[in-house]
Design an enzyme around this catalytic site. Sequence first.
Site, PDB file in Angstrom:
ATOM      1  N   GLY A   1       0.817  -1.198   0.000  1.00  0.00           N
ATOM      2  CA  GLY A   1       0.000   0.000   0.000  1.00  0.00           C
ATOM      3  C   GLY A   1       0.857   1.256   0.000  1.00  0.00           C
ATOM      4  O   GLY A   1       2.053   1.219   0.322  1.00  0.00           O
ATOM      5  N   CYS A   2       0.241   2.375  -0.341  1.00  0.00           N
ATOM      6  CA  CYS A   2       1.002   3.623  -0.471  1.00  0.00           C
ATOM      7  C   CYS A   2       1.487   4.145   0.882  1.00  0.00           C
ATOM      8  O   CYS A   2       2.685   4.408   1.064  1.00  0.00           O
ATOM      9  CB  CYS A   2       0.175   4.672  -1.208  1.00  0.00           C
ATOM     10  N   PHE A   3       0.586   4.275   1.860  1.00  0.00           N
ATOM     11  CA  PHE A   3       1.024   4.683   3.190  1.00  0.00           C
ATOM     12  C   PHE A   3       2.000   3.657   3.766  1.00  0.00           C
ATOM     13  O   PHE A   3       2.989   4.008   4.417  1.00  0.00           O
ATOM     14  CB  PHE A   3      -0.174   4.824   4.135  1.00  0.00           C
TER      15      PHE A   3
END
Length: 322
Positions: A131-133
């Site tokens: 995921g990005c975070f």
Amino acid sequence: MTTIKTAIIGGAGYTGGELVRLLIHHPHVEIAYIHSNSQKNKPVTSTHPDLLGETDLLFTDAVQTEGIQAVFLALPHGETKSFLDTHPFAEDTIIIDLSTDFRDESHDFVYGLPEINLTTIQQAKKIANPGCFATGIQLALAPAISKGWVKDTIHVSGITGSTGAGKKLADTSHFSYRTNNLSVYKLFTHQHLKEIRQTFKHLDPSFGGEILFVPYRGNFTRGIWITAYFPFEGSEEEAIQTYQEFYKDAAFTFVSVQDIDLKQVINTNKCILHVQKEGGMLVIYSAIDNLLKGAAGQAIQNFNIALGFSQQTGLQLKSIAF
């Protein structure tokens, strides 16, 4: 030159669009088709008009599995597993999933964070893109976790651009809500915490500290800025040296001794870190582009690794700078 026959499933969204933009210029990729149920039979340029003059492909709702050597899955979270159950690809097809569906260890997908799992990705056929975070936070803290520096609670805040919410309209992604505004969501409960803890336990099996993560919706379109800190008894010089050593062979993650800003990474596949000690705390800043290092760019980095290409292939991009 080796050419890989590649499919993109879910090509109409923000992440799918970034995959198209990158893969049409990748020297080792032949795009076999770009799948979209909502845009079937329409030109790709009708949804991604910036690609005018670069592709004449049409979206299709037909799924071809035979002869496909690699497939990128940019479907909404929760839809990938059922899609693969209905459309099985050959065992030797490289499958890279950008959803949350296969990121935990109950599945046979390799977790695709190259800075941590490079050797495993090199042998993988199924890769779960982080995921990005999760990418920004893990890269900010991985060296410290691996050294056992974190004994208790980690405080993390992160602000993301509106593209992180996806292309579907929602009250909190609407222009009139986002502009000149800031808000918190999923306080301490963000879904990416699960994969972050999983990685940290691999780096330090004794790790059991709390990760208190405050995610913010930003009033800009793309990018993620992470600030993480925890009590630290060592020196700033020791910390910087440790981080530089940890990432010395990383293709896209860099430790800056100068202050950093978000525009340094926008439109690139880089993660740039800055480490400093203040008030007995080690503070780490991490900056990535959520659509590139946080999604499509990292997926192509994983594609390159799995197929034995240079990690930078197709990802030699320039930042917006100003």
